[in-house]
Design an enzyme around this catalytic site. Structure first.
Site, PDB file in Angstrom:
ATOM      1  N   GLY A  75      -5.497  23.062  26.238  1.00  0.00           N
ATOM      2  CA  GLY A  75      -5.464  21.605  26.129  1.00  0.00           C
ATOM      3  C   GLY A  75      -4.149  21.027  26.623  1.00  0.00           C
ATOM      4  O   GLY A  75      -3.285  21.738  27.152  1.00  0.00           O
ATOM      5  N   GLN A  76      -3.998  19.713  26.452  1.00  0.00           N
ATOM      6  CA  GLN A  76      -2.821  19.010  26.974  1.00  0.00           C
ATOM      7  C   GLN A  76      -1.521  19.579  26.400  1.00  0.00           C
ATOM      8  O   GLN A  76      -0.573  19.869  27.130  1.00  0.00           O
ATOM      9  CB  GLN A  76      -2.905  17.505  26.665  1.00  0.00           C
ATOM     10  CG  GLN A  76      -1.798  16.698  27.304  1.00  0.00           C
ATOM     11  CD  GLN A  76      -1.684  15.273  26.774  1.00  0.00           C
ATOM     12  OE1 GLN A  76      -2.373  14.892  25.820  1.00  0.00           O
ATOM     13  NE2 GLN A  76      -0.824  14.484  27.374  1.00  0.00           N
ATOM     14  N   ASP A  95     -13.429  30.588  19.192  1.00  0.00           N
ATOM     15  CA  ASP A  95     -13.987  29.356  18.625  1.00  0.00           C
ATOM     16  C   ASP A  95     -13.468  29.270  17.194  1.00  0.00           C
ATOM     17  O   ASP A  95     -13.809  30.106  16.352  1.00  0.00           O
ATOM     18  CB  ASP A  95     -15.524  29.432  18.646  1.00  0.00           C
ATOM     19  CG  ASP A  95     -16.166  28.168  18.093  1.00  0.00           C
ATOM     20  OD1 ASP A  95     -15.461  27.361  17.444  1.00  0.00           O
ATOM     21  OD2 ASP A  95     -17.381  27.998  18.299  1.00  0.00           O
ATOM     22  N   TYR A 142     -11.953  11.330  13.683  1.00  0.00           N
ATOM     23  CA  TYR A 142     -10.751  12.106  14.033  1.00  0.00           C
ATOM     24  C   TYR A 142      -9.648  11.878  12.990  1.00  0.00           C
ATOM     25  O   TYR A 142      -9.060  12.827  12.456  1.00  0.00           O
ATOM     26  CB  TYR A 142     -10.292  11.669  15.421  1.00  0.00           C
ATOM     27  CG  TYR A 142      -8.979  12.244  15.903  1.00  0.00           C
ATOM     28  CD1 TYR A 142      -8.830  13.594  16.169  1.00  0.00           C
ATOM     29  CD2 TYR A 142      -7.881  11.398  16.145  1.00  0.00           C
ATOM     30  CE1 TYR A 142      -7.630  14.100  16.657  1.00  0.00           C
ATOM     31  CE2 TYR A 142      -6.689  11.898  16.640  1.00  0.00           C
ATOM     32  CZ  TYR A 142      -6.556  13.250  16.890  1.00  0.00           C
ATOM     33  OH  TYR A 142      -5.367  13.747  17.367  1.00  0.00           O
ATOM     34  N   ILE A 144       0.751  11.419  23.389  1.00  0.00           N
ATOM     35  CA  ILE A 144       1.635  12.304  24.157  1.00  0.00           C
ATOM     36  C   ILE A 144       1.415  12.090  25.659  1.00  0.00           C
ATOM     37  O   ILE A 144       0.283  12.132  26.140  1.00  0.00           O
ATOM     38  CB  ILE A 144       1.388  13.791  23.788  1.00  0.00           C
ATOM     39  CG1 ILE A 144       1.573  14.015  22.276  1.00  0.00           C
ATOM     40  CG2 ILE A 144       2.306  14.704  24.593  1.00  0.00           C
ATOM     41  CD1 ILE A 144       2.954  13.692  21.724  1.00  0.00           C
TER      42      ILE A 144
END
Ligand code: NAD
Ligand code: AKB
Length: 324
Positions: A15-16, A57, A147, A177
């Protein structure tokens, strides 16, 4: 005495934040001591060749435990998650990955007596009833997104594991971010990254929040600095553990566009709010991070001007090499 971290598992490593964290961890611990993992295949990213990669996972506790045993992991940076905008599209998935995933990580860490776990939180823990300016560390946490709800629970779970089981769990509430490696993965603050790519490639951008929408943001080098600094802080100094407010800069979408225009005068930004505006409207515009400053000496390096200059420098060079 704070125990030493030696063998590190990163979840959500493609991910980022995970992508940017890996080189920093390799530098700090050595490549052979870092195990990168994600639900995506390794081919989804360009990983340092010496790195160990495993598919994982985080909804599967037995998979996590097997990996921790196989690689004698003592520390986890738990980056796997479904972010705010994707979470509103698929709340059930956000519930499963963010809540069950975090619970599984903490349970495995408790059972296998790990040294330390990093569980990131977000400014998404706040909601419309929270004070919006200079939002305090300890305040109302009543988010309106799935979230945000999972992040509040993640913070509470993390604190529970600290106090109930003596597990060393730490985390901060990252703002939006901004980075130039992996693209952001379905959040509300993604516009603050997309705008740079489009300013360079198209000289125009249609922003999905209103010009006056002001949110807390942070440049990736500060995000990585905060993460490592908190993980290496002296445990005995910590009053909080999970969910530290960390601030660097706050700006409106219009101010960001104006800052980019200083470097690319022909850049034009228009504003067409979509469903993400409603999410942004429930989040703070600035953050009080005095607890992080007092308990582990947090201090950011980048403000809006410095971050913009650096983003444009890196992305322009990549564009000129035909790599953007
Ligand atoms: P991202 O969406 O870019 O990456 C998350 C990664 O998790 C993805 O690579 C995805 O494939 C992986 N993933 C999804 N489901 C999974 C599963 N079931 N098992 C294993 N991996 C799975 O997110 P990011 O921006 O890198 O965020 C990392 C952490 O930081 C998250 O907890 C996020 O909530 C938090 N955070 C990020 C920001 C931000 O602006 N990037 C801000 C606040 C908090
Ligand atoms: C998102 O917008 O969902 C993330 C975050 C602030 O948690 N970038």
């Amino acid at each position: 005495m704070t125990k030493e971290m030696k063998r590190v598992l990163v979840t959500g490593a493609l991910g980022q934040i995970g992508t940017a964290l890996l080189p920093v961890l390799i530098e700090r611990f050595g490549a052979t001591n870092i195990i990168a993992s994600d639900i995506k295949p390794a081919s989804a990213a360009k990983l340092p060749s010496e790195l160990i990669y495993e598919n994982l996972d985080v909804r599967q506790a037995d998979q996590i435990a097997a990996l921790v045993r196989k690689h004698q992991i003592d520390t986890i940076f738990h980056m796997a998650a479904i972010l705010s905008a994707s979470g509103e599209k698929n709340p059930h998935l956000a519930w499963e990955v963010n809540l069950l995933g975090t619970y599984n990580i903490l349970e495995v860490a408790r059972e296998l007596e790990l040294v330390r776990v990093f569980v990131p939180s977000s400014i998404a823990v706040f909601g419309p009833e929270t004070p919006r300016e200079n939002t305090p560390q300890d305040t109302i946490l009543r988010p309106r997104t799935m979230y945000g709800l999972t992040k509040v629970t993640g913070e509470l779970l993390s604190e529970y594991y600290v106090h109930r089981f003596g597990l060393d769990v730490r985390g901060c509430r990252y703002p939006g971010i901004i980075s130039h490696e992996a693209l952001p993965g379905g959040g509300t603050t993604d516009y603050a990254v997309e705008i740079f790519y489009e300013a360079i490639k198209q000289k125009k951008y249609t922003c999905f929040v209103r010009a006056e929408t002001r949110l807390p943001m942070m440049y990736m080098p500060d995000c990585l600095k905060a993460t490592l600094q908190l993980m290496e802080a002296d445990f005995s100094r910590l009053i909080h553990h999970a969910g530290f407010n960390v601030a660097a800069m706050s700006f409106s979408a219009g101010e960001l566009a104006a800052e980019i225009k200083k470097h690319i005068p022909e850049f034009e930004c228009t504003f067409e709010p979509d469903y993400r505006q409603k999410i942004a409207d429930t989040w703070p515009s600035s953050i009080d991070d005095s607890a992080a400053r007092e308990e582990w000496d947090w201090q950011p390096d980048y403000d809006l001007a410095r971050m913009t200059e650096d983003m444009l420098r890196v992305l322009t060079a990549r564009y000129q090499q035909g790599l953007l």
